[in-house]
Structures are given as structure tokens and as C-alpha cells.
Design an enzyme around this catalytic site. Structure first.
Site, PDB file in Angstrom:
ATOM      1  N   ASP A  32      18.729 -20.336   1.342  1.00 27.53           N
ATOM      2  CA  ASP A  32      20.089 -20.776   0.999  1.00 27.53           C
ATOM      3  C   ASP A  32      20.777 -21.256   2.272  1.00 27.53           C
ATOM      4  O   ASP A  32      20.434 -20.813   3.379  1.00 27.53           O
ATOM      5  CB  ASP A  32      20.895 -19.622   0.363  1.00 27.53           C
ATOM      6  CG  ASP A  32      22.031 -20.138  -0.508  1.00 27.53           C
ATOM      7  OD1 ASP A  32      21.958 -19.986  -1.741  1.00 27.53           O
ATOM      8  OD2 ASP A  32      22.994 -20.713   0.051  1.00 27.53           O
ATOM      9  N   LYS A  37      24.471 -14.797   2.117  1.00 29.17           N
ATOM     10  CA  LYS A  37      23.593 -14.454   0.992  1.00 29.17           C
ATOM     11  C   LYS A  37      22.193 -14.106   1.491  1.00 29.17           C
ATOM     12  O   LYS A  37      21.572 -13.149   1.028  1.00 29.17           O
ATOM     13  CB  LYS A  37      23.519 -15.621   0.002  1.00 29.17           C
ATOM     14  CG  LYS A  37      24.761 -15.794  -0.842  1.00 29.17           C
ATOM     15  CD  LYS A  37      24.529 -16.794  -1.959  1.00 29.17           C
ATOM     16  CE  LYS A  37      25.754 -16.915  -2.854  1.00 29.17           C
ATOM     17  NZ  LYS A  37      25.581 -17.891  -3.916  1.00 29.17           N
ATOM     18  N   GLU A 158      16.716 -24.182 -17.021  1.00 28.22           N
ATOM     19  CA  GLU A 158      16.813 -22.738 -17.238  1.00 28.22           C
ATOM     20  C   GLU A 158      17.828 -22.458 -18.350  1.00 28.22           C
ATOM     21  O   GLU A 158      18.892 -23.057 -18.383  1.00 28.22           O
ATOM     22  CB  GLU A 158      17.248 -22.052 -15.935  1.00 28.22           C
ATOM     23  CG  GLU A 158      17.350 -20.545 -16.028  1.00 28.22           C
ATOM     24  CD  GLU A 158      16.101 -19.919 -16.611  1.00 28.22           C
ATOM     25  OE1 GLU A 158      15.010 -20.127 -16.057  1.00 28.22           O
ATOM     26  OE2 GLU A 158      16.198 -19.226 -17.644  1.00 28.22           O
ATOM     27  N   PHE A 256      26.781 -17.124 -31.758  1.00 30.54           N
ATOM     28  CA  PHE A 256      27.809 -18.029 -31.232  1.00 30.54           C
ATOM     29  C   PHE A 256      28.857 -18.394 -32.283  1.00 30.54           C
ATOM     30  O   PHE A 256      29.386 -19.497 -32.301  1.00 30.54           O
ATOM     31  CB  PHE A 256      27.162 -19.298 -30.626  1.00 30.54           C
ATOM     32  CG  PHE A 256      26.729 -19.065 -29.209  1.00 30.54           C
ATOM     33  CD1 PHE A 256      25.656 -18.240 -28.945  1.00 30.54           C
ATOM     34  CD2 PHE A 256      27.403 -19.630 -28.139  1.00 30.54           C
ATOM     35  CE1 PHE A 256      25.264 -17.972 -27.642  1.00 30.54           C
ATOM     36  CE2 PHE A 256      27.027 -19.375 -26.838  1.00 30.54           C
ATOM     37  CZ  PHE A 256      25.959 -18.553 -26.598  1.00 30.54           C
ATOM     38  N   LEU A 257      29.132 -17.437 -33.144  1.00 31.68           N
ATOM     39  CA  LEU A 257      30.184 -17.651 -34.143  1.00 31.68           C
ATOM     40  C   LEU A 257      31.296 -16.618 -33.973  1.00 31.68           C
ATOM     41  O   LEU A 257      31.959 -16.269 -34.926  1.00 31.68           O
ATOM     42  CB  LEU A 257      29.599 -17.560 -35.557  1.00 31.68           C
ATOM     43  CG  LEU A 257      28.936 -18.815 -36.128  1.00 31.68           C
ATOM     44  CD1 LEU A 257      28.547 -18.584 -37.575  1.00 31.68           C
ATOM     45  CD2 LEU A 257      29.850 -20.036 -36.029  1.00 31.68           C
ATOM     46  N   CYS A 267      28.488 -22.965 -16.621  1.00 35.81           N
ATOM     47  CA  CYS A 267      27.643 -23.984 -17.267  1.00 35.81           C
ATOM     48  C   CYS A 267      28.347 -24.820 -18.328  1.00 35.81           C
ATOM     49  O   CYS A 267      28.434 -26.034 -18.179  1.00 35.81           O
ATOM     50  CB  CYS A 267      26.414 -23.315 -17.877  1.00 35.81           C
ATOM     51  SG  CYS A 267      25.299 -22.711 -16.607  1.00 35.81           S
TER      52      CYS A 267
HETATM   53  P1  NAD Z   1      25.292 -20.712  -7.772  1.00 37.16           P
HETATM   54  O1  NAD Z   1      26.465 -21.519  -7.405  1.00 37.16           O
HETATM   55  O2  NAD Z   1      25.464 -19.273  -8.148  1.00 37.16           O
HETATM   56  O3  NAD Z   1      24.239 -20.766  -6.588  1.00 37.16           O
HETATM   57  C1  NAD Z   1      23.776 -21.945  -6.024  1.00 37.16           C
HETATM   58  C2  NAD Z   1      23.333 -21.661  -4.605  1.00 37.16           C
HETATM   59  O4  NAD Z   1      22.721 -22.833  -4.079  1.00 37.16           O
HETATM   60  C3  NAD Z   1      24.484 -21.311  -3.657  1.00 37.16           C
HETATM   61  O5  NAD Z   1      24.216 -20.065  -3.053  1.00 37.16           O
HETATM   62  C4  NAD Z   1      24.470 -22.447  -2.631  1.00 37.16           C
HETATM   63  O6  NAD Z   1      24.818 -22.019  -1.325  1.00 37.16           O
HETATM   64  C5  NAD Z   1      23.026 -22.890  -2.689  1.00 37.16           C
HETATM   65  N1  NAD Z   1      22.763 -24.242  -2.210  1.00 37.16           N
HETATM   66  C6  NAD Z   1      23.450 -25.382  -2.492  1.00 37.16           C
HETATM   67  N2  NAD Z   1      22.860 -26.429  -1.864  1.00 37.16           N
HETATM   68  C7  NAD Z   1      21.792 -25.947  -1.208  1.00 37.16           C
HETATM   69  C8  NAD Z   1      20.784 -26.533  -0.392  1.00 37.16           C
HETATM   70  N3  NAD Z   1      20.747 -27.847  -0.179  1.00 37.16           N
HETATM   71  N4  NAD Z   1      19.831 -25.736   0.142  1.00 37.16           N
HETATM   72  C9  NAD Z   1      19.843 -24.398  -0.089  1.00 37.16           C
HETATM   73  N5  NAD Z   1      20.770 -23.786  -0.849  1.00 37.16           N
HETATM   74  C10 NAD Z   1      21.731 -24.556  -1.401  1.00 37.16           C
HETATM   75  O7  NAD Z   1      24.576 -21.502  -8.957  1.00 37.16           O
HETATM   76  P2  NAD Z   1      23.875 -20.922 -10.283  1.00 37.16           P
HETATM   77  O8  NAD Z   1      24.896 -20.403 -11.201  1.00 37.16           O
HETATM   78  O9  NAD Z   1      22.730 -20.064  -9.886  1.00 37.16           O
HETATM   79  O10 NAD Z   1      23.324 -22.293 -10.907  1.00 37.16           O
HETATM   80  C11 NAD Z   1      22.274 -23.014 -10.293  1.00 37.16           C
HETATM   81  C12 NAD Z   1      21.866 -24.140 -11.237  1.00 37.16           C
HETATM   82  O11 NAD Z   1      21.321 -23.598 -12.437  1.00 37.16           O
HETATM   83  C13 NAD Z   1      23.010 -25.049 -11.681  1.00 37.16           C
HETATM   84  O12 NAD Z   1      22.540 -26.365 -11.821  1.00 37.16           O
HETATM   85  C14 NAD Z   1      23.402 -24.489 -13.032  1.00 37.16           C
HETATM   86  O13 NAD Z   1      23.992 -25.462 -13.853  1.00 37.16           O
HETATM   87  C15 NAD Z   1      22.051 -24.076 -13.565  1.00 37.16           C
HETATM   88  N6  NAD Z   1      22.102 -22.978 -14.542  1.00 37.16           N
HETATM   89  C16 NAD Z   1      22.944 -21.920 -14.335  1.00 37.16           C
HETATM   90  C17 NAD Z   1      22.949 -20.860 -15.259  1.00 37.16           C
HETATM   91  C18 NAD Z   1      23.876 -19.702 -15.068  1.00 37.16           C
HETATM   92  O14 NAD Z   1      24.013 -18.905 -16.014  1.00 37.16           O
HETATM   93  N7  NAD Z   1      24.511 -19.521 -13.920  1.00 37.16           N
HETATM   94  C19 NAD Z   1      22.103 -20.896 -16.376  1.00 37.16           C
HETATM   95  C20 NAD Z   1      21.243 -21.973 -16.535  1.00 37.16           C
HETATM   96  C21 NAD Z   1      21.261 -23.021 -15.607  1.00 37.16           C
END
Ligand code: NAD
Length: 442
Positions: A32, A37, A158, A256-257, A267
């Protein structure tokens, strides 16, 4: 020898993905940009609250199955597969792909030193065309290598839900793999071979679109039932009975109702906005998706309207807001309805006391000194004119009603998640108002 897998982005998705891959027997290198973190993961401490994550982190940390670094290039060089799990937030309503681009660049730089085939897996949610048009060219430019020969790229969206992320990751309804190069697809299938699930194999853009369609449908289902709930109130009808009955129709299904004060999280809102803006750019006006967002934008404010229907003006009134996280079992407050509710209450001159079992630290960063941070739900209710339940944490569903009523100034309960039985609340002496509860109980 265990395969090394780099997981780029230690967020809710990255952390869960990496820990589950470690469970499946891989050595995982988390990376990261955020040193804090990385530091926490190295110390075996979870940067987020998600059930089971802390335990797995401690277990795999001490077993030497995981490492963490800010050096993505090196992590990729040491791995044969890299997962991109970075954030894809909105900037001005449009998807921000700078994190994905940065990760792709690092993957390119990381594989220059390798002579074997590497697979990059895009797990972040990205708009259709991103992998084709941004990820692959970026890796090729940074590495001087050729996709389909020296490396492959897959899209593996995901679908986990925060609050049950580990269980969802390990027991998915399906695994979607978008690919161009068969070889890359086979590697991803092998990585997931320890998980029993249907694998939907498709092309890169379809895989990207599946994720948006999935979220758009679920968000629309919520806004649909919320709109029905608002109409139920006008007719003296209880939406929970309506939802139960229509949910028995197998074409609708009961999930989801649940009517409530709106969806939030990292998201649904952002993915809808991204899909709407890309559709518009292609000269299509997605009216249904726009309406889904519009209903959701207004829904949290129904809580204020319900409180005002009993109290009148809120200036000087003390309102307890129970639940700040966008859903139970997480500390995530991104786009949580609680934010809108608290901000509107403050705008109307109310004194606001907030409580959440896990999200208090995140709340401080949002509300600062403008609200009172209660130590418990009963503490928040002391002297309150209104108890508003915004997140359906179990402890609020099990609120000791007698005690709650005794500590409040006005026994008004506004149930934004329909977790309290209105009749029980009324028996104790509460004035009950609930989203989609059209019957007035004094
Ligand atoms: P988040 O914001 O919790 O974490 C993302 C992390 O990526 C951050 O710690 C950030 O510092 C790091 N980051 C950004 N650019 C980077 C780089 N170039 N190199 C290394 N680290 C980098 O995000 P999240 O909630 O885990 O979501 C991640 C992706 O998954 C998103 O596209 C989201 O839409 C998708 N997603 C999220 C969920 C969910 O429930 N949170 C579910 C399905 C899909």
C-alpha cells in the site's frame, strides 16, 4: 513451494482477499502507499474492523504466511500473480482511476526483472474498457513486455459484503473471471481452486460490466422498497408486511427488501455515479439509475421528517443518533446515511449525541466537536427528545426499552431500520415512528 501473490491496496477488499489467499495456502505480500496501514499489518494489527480479519492477520503473521511493504515493485517481482485491490473512488461523480494506473505501472516495473509469465488480476471495480484501455497498455509501457506472451491480465470483480467479507469471499455465489489470454484464466482458476463455486468465464469488459450491473440492481431494489415504504406511510400501511409478501414471489425474492433510511458505503453510491456518468458520456441517459440515486439521496432525511412530525421544530432538541457505520459489523462510514442525518440535525439547530459500537473513531474525523460522543446507547439517550436508529446493529435491536424510556426526556423512537417492534415500543410508552410504518402509535 507456495506461490507468492502480491495484493496491491490494503483496504477492505485487499486485506480480506490477501488473508483468504493465505488461508488457501499462498504466501501473500500486501502493498500500500499508506505507510501506516503497512506498519499496522506488519505488527499484526488490522487497520479496519471486519469480523475475523484481526484473528487471521495475527495467525498468518506469526506463521510467516504474509508480509507487507510500501514497495509494490519489489512485491510484484517476488510474485507470480498480483491482485489490484486499490480504491476507485469518484472525483466529481467520475471514477478516479489514478490508483489503478499507479498499481499497473508498478506491476509493469515489477515484472521487467522476471522471465516467467505473470498474471495481473484487476479486482477493483472499474468501468468497462478500463482493463483493455488503461491497465494493459500501462503494464506494457512500464515493462516493455507483451500481454498474452509475457504476462496476462484478468478481471475478477469482488462481490463481498462488508460485515461478512471473509465468509462471502470463501463462499461466493460465483467467481467471475474476465480474460483475453487463456493462460491467465487458467492461473486464476488455479488460485481459486480451493473455493467451491461456479466460475463464470467471460471477456474483460463483460466481467467489468457484471460488477456494475450487480450493484446497480441491488441499489435499485433498495430504492424501490424505500419508495414503496414512503408510499405505505401515506396509506397507513406497514411496509414490512408488504415486503414479506412480495418477497415470497420467487421472481422477487426477500433479500434487499428491507426499507430504511437509505444505502451508503463505499460501493453502491460511487458505482452508480460512475456507471451513470460513463453512460451519459456515450449519450445514453440512464433514467432508472438516476432515480435510484435520487430516492436514496432523500431517504436519510425521512428520519428528520419523522422526528419533526412529533416534535415540531428541532432547534434546541436533543437527538440521539444510534448507528454511524453504513451497515452493522463494520466501522466503515463512507457515504453512510448517518452523515447526512447528523449534518441536517445540526443545521436545524438540534443538539446531537451519537453512538456506534465500532465507528466512533471514524465519526470524530467527520463530525469533529460538533456532536457529543456517547459511551453507550443509553448514555446517548440521556435527556434526549428523540432516539433515532440509523444502523441496525444488534445491540440497538435489543435496546432495553424500559431503561431507554426512563432516561429520555421525550420518549420518541424513530426507527430508520425497522429493528424495534412498534407494538412493544408502544407498550413501554414510546411514541413510535418508523420508515414505512404507516400506522401511528402514540
Ligand atoms: P479502500 O479505500 O478501503 O482501500 C484501498 C487502498 O488502496 C487504500 O489503502 C489506498 O491507500 C490503496 N492504494 C491506492 N492506490 C494505490 C497504489 N497505486 N498502490 C498501492 N496502494 C494503493 O478500498 P476498498 O473498499 O477495499 O475497495 C477497493 C476496490 O474494491 C474498489 O474498487 C471498490 O469499489 C471495490 N470493492 C469494494 C467492496 C467493499 O465492500 N469495500 C466490495 C467489492 C468491491
Amino acid at each position: 513451494m507456495k506461490r507468492n501473490i502480491a495484493v496491491i491496496g490494503i483496504g477492505y477488499v485487499g486485506l480480506v482477499t490477501g488473508l483468504c489467499l493465505a488461508d488457501l495456502g499462498f504466501r501473500v505480500i500486501f502493498t500500500d502507499l499508506d505507510e501506516r496501514k503497512v506498519e499496522l499489518v506488519l505488527r499484526g494489527l488490522s487497520p479496519i474492523y471486519e469480523p475475523g480479519v484481526q484473528e487471521k492477520l495475527a495467525k498468518h503473521g506469526s506463521a510467516g504466511n504474509i508480509e507487507a511493504t510500501t514497495d509494490t515493485v519489489e512485491a510484484v517481482t517476488k510474485s507470480s500473480v498480483s491482485f489490484i485491490t486499490v480504491g476507485t473512488n469518484n472525483v466529481d461523480g467520475e471514477i478516479d482511476l489514478s490508483g489503478v494506473k499507479g498499481a499497473a505501472k508498478d506491476i509493469g516495473a515489477g515484472i521487467t526483472e522476471r522471465n516467467d509469465y505473470h498474471v495481473a488480476v484487476v479486482k477493483s471495480t472499474v468501468i468497462p474498457g478500463t482493463t483493455d484501455e488503461l491497465v494493459i497498455p500501462t503494464i506494457e509501457a512500464a515493462s516493455g513486455k507483451v500481454e498474452g506472451e509475457d504476462f496476462g491480465v484478468c478481471v475478477n470483480p469482488e462481490f463481498l459484503r462488508e460485515g461478512s467479507a471473509i465468509r462471502d469471499f470463501m463462499n461466493p455465489d460465483r467467481i467471475v473471471v474476465g480474460y483475453r489470454d487463456e493462460r491467465a484464466c487458467r492461473v486464476v482458476e488455479e488460485v481459486f481452486s480451493g473455493i467451491k463455486s461456479i466460475i463464470v468465464k467471460t471477456d474483460l469488459r463483460t466481467a467489468e460490466m457484471i460488477k456494475y450491473a450487480n450493484n446497480a440492481f441491488l441499489a435499485t431494489k433498495i430504492s424501490f422498497i424505500n419508495e414503496i415504504a414512503n408510499i405505505c406511510e401515506l396509506f397507513g400501511v406497514d411496509v414490512t408486511q408488504v415486503a414479506y409478501a412480495i418477497g415470497l414471489d420467487f421472481r422477487i425474492n426477500p433479500e434487499f427488501l428491507r426499507a430504511g433510511c437509505g444505502f451508503g458505503g463505499s460501493c453502491f453510491p460511487k458505482d452508480l455515479r460512475a456507471l451513470i456518468s460513463t453512460a451519459r458520456k456515450k449519450n445514453y441517459s440512464p433514467v432508472l439509475l438516476e432515480a435510484t440515486l435520487k430516492v436514496n439521496d432523500k431517504q436519510p432525511l425521512r428520519m428528520i421528517e419523522l422526528a419533526k412530525s412529533v416534535l415540531g421544530e428541532l432547534r434546541g432538541r436533543r437527538v440521539a443518533v444510534l448507528g454511524l457505520a453504513f451497515k452493522p459489523e463494520t466501522d466503515d462510514m463512507r457515504e453512510a446515511p448517518s452523515i447526512k442525518i447528523v449534518q441536517d440535525l445540526l443545521k436545524q439547530g438540534a443538539v446531537v449525541a451519537v453512538h456506534d459500537p465500532k465507528a466512533m473513531e471514524r465519526a470524530r474525523a467527520i463530525f469533529g466537536e460538533n456532536v457529543e460522543y456517547a459511551k453507550s446507547s443509553l448514555d446517548a439517550l440521556r435527556g434526549a427528545d428523540c432516539c433515532s436508529i440509523v444502523t441496525e446493529w444488534r445491540e440497538y435491536a435489543e435496546l432495553p426499552l424500559e431503561e431507554a424510556k426512563k432516561t429520555m426526556r421525550v420518549p420518541l423512537l424513530v426507527d430508520g431500520r425497522r429493528v424495534i417492534d412498534p407494538v412493544k415500543a408502544a407498550d413501554v410508552g414510546f411514541i413510535y415512528r418508523g420508515i414505512g410504518y404507516g400506522k401511528v402509535i402514540q
